[in-house]
Motif scaffolding. Structure first.
Motif, PDB file in Angstrom:
ATOM      1  N   ASP A   1       0.831  -1.204   0.000  1.00 34.33           N
ATOM      2  CA  ASP A   1       0.000   0.000   0.000  1.00 34.33           C
ATOM      3  C   ASP A   1       0.864   1.253   0.000  1.00 34.33           C
ATOM      4  O   ASP A   1       0.632   2.197  -0.751  1.00 34.33           O
ATOM      5  CB  ASP A   1      -0.885   0.021   1.259  1.00 34.33           C
ATOM      6  CG  ASP A   1      -2.304  -0.430   0.939  1.00 34.33           C
ATOM      7  OD1 ASP A   1      -2.604  -0.585  -0.259  1.00 34.33           O
ATOM      8  OD2 ASP A   1      -3.091  -0.620   1.898  1.00 34.33           O
ATOM      9  N   ILE A   2       1.859   1.238   0.872  1.00 34.77           N
ATOM     10  CA  ILE A   2       2.752   2.399   1.001  1.00 34.77           C
ATOM     11  C   ILE A   2       3.456   2.664  -0.328  1.00 34.77           C
ATOM     12  O   ILE A   2       3.480   3.794  -0.820  1.00 34.77           O
ATOM     13  CB  ILE A   2       3.786   2.151   2.125  1.00 34.77           C
ATOM     14  CG1 ILE A   2       3.107   2.208   3.490  1.00 34.77           C
ATOM     15  CG2 ILE A   2       4.910   3.179   2.054  1.00 34.77           C
ATOM     16  CD1 ILE A   2       3.981   1.735   4.645  1.00 34.77           C
ATOM     17  N   LEU A   3       4.022   1.602  -0.893  1.00 32.41           N
ATOM     18  CA  LEU A   3       4.772   1.780  -2.139  1.00 32.41           C
ATOM     19  C   LEU A   3       3.866   2.244  -3.274  1.00 32.41           C
ATOM     20  O   LEU A   3       4.264   3.064  -4.100  1.00 32.41           O
ATOM     21  CB  LEU A   3       5.484   0.475  -2.510  1.00 32.41           C
ATOM     22  CG  LEU A   3       6.653   0.146  -1.574  1.00 32.41           C
ATOM     23  CD1 LEU A   3       7.143  -1.280  -1.805  1.00 32.41           C
ATOM     24  CD2 LEU A   3       7.792   1.138  -1.764  1.00 32.41           C
ATOM     25  N   ALA A   4       2.651   1.748  -3.269  1.00 32.62           N
ATOM     26  CA  ALA A   4       1.707   2.175  -4.316  1.00 32.62           C
ATOM     27  C   ALA A   4       1.336   3.632  -4.143  1.00 32.62           C
ATOM     28  O   ALA A   4       1.205   4.385  -5.102  1.00 32.62           O
ATOM     29  CB  ALA A   4       0.455   1.300  -4.268  1.00 32.62           C
ATOM     30  N   PHE A   5       1.204   4.030  -2.867  1.00 37.11           N
ATOM     31  CA  PHE A   5       0.775   5.399  -2.594  1.00 37.11           C
ATOM     32  C   PHE A   5       1.869   6.411  -2.925  1.00 37.11           C
ATOM     33  O   PHE A   5       1.611   7.425  -3.572  1.00 37.11           O
ATOM     34  CB  PHE A   5       0.373   5.534  -1.115  1.00 37.11           C
ATOM     35  CG  PHE A   5      -0.091   6.911  -0.753  1.00 37.11           C
ATOM     36  CD1 PHE A   5      -1.251   7.449  -1.314  1.00 37.11           C
ATOM     37  CD2 PHE A   5       0.628   7.699   0.149  1.00 37.11           C
ATOM     38  CE1 PHE A   5      -1.681   8.726  -0.981  1.00 37.11           C
ATOM     39  CE2 PHE A   5       0.205   8.969   0.483  1.00 37.11           C
ATOM     40  CZ  PHE A   5      -0.948   9.492  -0.078  1.00 37.11           C
TER      41      PHE A   5
END
Length: 448
Positions: A224-228
């Motif tokens: 999620d973090i990397l996508a965000f």
RNA sequence: GUGCCUUUAGCUCAAUGGUGGAGCGCCUGACUGUGGCUCAGGAGGUUGUGGGUUCGACCCCCAUAAGGCACCCCA
């Protein structure tokens, strides 16, 4: 007597006059631009007490301390002083010490050498200039400041003419809120920020591994973090802002506050006239330093990303917590001028020119007329035209050769013939063109 | 603090273990009223330092120092 072979000291850059002239011109641009925005100059001593410098957890291995070379046996060579390694800690001390005399918000700039006891490498010096601006408030600092600071930087680099650069802007509160929303424990948020900050440098896989294996973030949260924060899904500022607005993390209070701040800052930057291709909302900028709490900045040259961040900073809640109980928040940014200018000169982006600041040289063909030559120079200087007189013995050819090597633009030539006619010759050293003019008309000819 | 690489003329670099060179730069002259261009000549080296191997070391080995790059961290 034995000769001491002179050699450069690694990490302590030293320039020849042609490069120093370029460097000083850049310093001048920074100073003028900072003052254009109403920042006031201060200068703090090169040294601070060790306890001041180590207060903020400054890495002691990187601090040069002062000792005396010789002391009597009953004295200690040690002193309690050390060279400052940045300008922020001295600023904190200065503000805390003078807070009842300063007017807040305190807007100051400071351009000084700083020293770091590191192992030097490319663009990493042990002595270099930092050019800082900060706005310190008592209790609070307006968010417009966060917008104004990038516009100062934009003006500086624009005037320096260093090519296309991008000021990348993010908000740490936003990231913290996002991590919080994903259930990352508060204690780990700092670590996660540092890991995320290395995304560009280390790549997605390495950061993901760090997040999951080293820090212990859940796999799904790491994705999620990397996508965000990844740039793939939103490359321009509006797309980034839209992505934030659409994020389910808006339910988190911190995230929502960070988003609102970022929106305000971006809008302000636009109002201040910074073109869209010179700044960017970029969720991957986190800044390793712990004390940033809101807006953060990093600046890179598009054509020379390998120079790293040439200018960075951000907002901090509490500047001087080690020196006063009063809360003094601020926003600031720092240009690493030595790294920037020296490397750009090496890369040929900043071109070096003359080795003299004077455009005019008065040649002295006839040494019996020195009084006349000196008067000519004096009259030019009176008009504000930097002028040198050739004093050494030498034929005209030698004098012109000297003028050419140093990069003078105009040579004044006068000998028997000219003096007899009350004239002087003005030689343009770039085109080679010579014109005769009446002595009284010299100034007009030189200016033209 | 860790790792890798490098060190020969002012600079950039050559030189099979057998008398250390080139280009650029610098100095002088052609050129005592005209620079850049050209031509000719010249100066400049304990091959980073200390030790070792060898008949012989810029070259191989050890140590050390300095420099460069990367890590760490940051401007």
């Amino acid at each position: 007597m034995s000769i001491i072979t002179p050699k450069p000291i690694s990490g302590f850059p030293e320039l020849l006059p042609d490069a120093q002239i370029v460097f000083n011109r850049c310093l001048q641009i920074v100073r003028e631009t900072y003052e254009l925005f109403g920042f006031a100059p201060i200068e703090t001593p090169a040294v601070e007490r060790k306890e001041i410098l180590t207060s903020k957890g400054g890495d002691e291995k990187e601090i040069f301390a002062l000792t005396r070379l010789f002391t009597r046996p009953d004295e200690s060579p040690e002193t309690d002083l050390a060279l400052h390694f940045d300008l922020t800690v001295p600023l904190a001390r200065y503000v805390a010490q003078n807070k009842d005399k300063l007017v807040f918000p305190f807007r100051r700039y400071q351009m000084q050498k700083i020293w770091r006891g590191e192992r030097p490498q490319k663009g990493r010096y042990r002595e270099f200039y930092q050019c800082d601006i900060d706005v310190i408030g008592r209790g609070s600092v307006s968010l417009f400041t966060d917008a104004e600071i990038p516009s100062v930087i934009y003006q500086v680099f624009k005037r320096m003419d260093i090519g296309h650069f991008v000021i990348r802007i993010n908000n740490r509160r936003l990231l913290q809120g996002y991590f919080e929303y994903l259930g990352v424990p508060n204690a780990q948020i700092g670590e996660v920020l540092r890991a995320v900050d290395r995304l560009e440098k280390e790549g997605r896989d390495k950061v993901r591994r760090e997040l999951t294996e080293k820090i212990g973030v859940a796999e799904s949260a790491a994705d999620d973090i990397l996508a965000f924060i990844g740039n793939e899904s939103a490359s321009d500022t509006d797309a980034v802002l839209a992505k934030i607005q659409a994020s389910p993390a808006m339910s988190n209070e911190r995230f929502a506050q960070g988003a609102a701040e970022l929106n305000t800052v971006i809008a302000g930057i636009r109002s201040l006239g910074v073109p869209d291709d010179y700044f960017r909302a970029d969720l991957s900028i986190a800044r390793g330093l712990g004390y940033y709490t809101g807006t953060v900045y990093e600046t890179q040259l598009i054509k020379y990303p390998e120079l790293g961040s040439i200018c960075s900073g951000g907002r901090y809640d509490d500047l001087a917590s080690y020196f006063t109980t009063e809360k003094l928040p601020g926003v600031g940014i720092s240009i690493g001028l030595s790294r920037l200018v020296i490397q750009l000169i090496e890369a040929g982006v900043l071109k070096t020119g003359p080795s003299t600041p004077a455009p005019v040289i008065v040649t002295t063909m006839d040494t019996s007329r020195m009084a006349d030559y000196l008067k000519i120079a004096a009259s030019l200087r009176e008009a504000g035209i930097a002028t040198e007189v050739y004093f050494d013995k030498g034929r005209l050819g030698d004098q012109l050769k000297y003028a050419n090597r140093k990069g003078f633009k105009i040579a004044i030539i006068a000998g028997e013939n000219e003096f007899a006619a009350g004239q002087v010759k003005v030689k343009n050293l770039i085109t080679g063109q010579e014109t005769l003019c009446e002595q009284a008309q010299l100034l007009a000819h030189v200016v033209g």
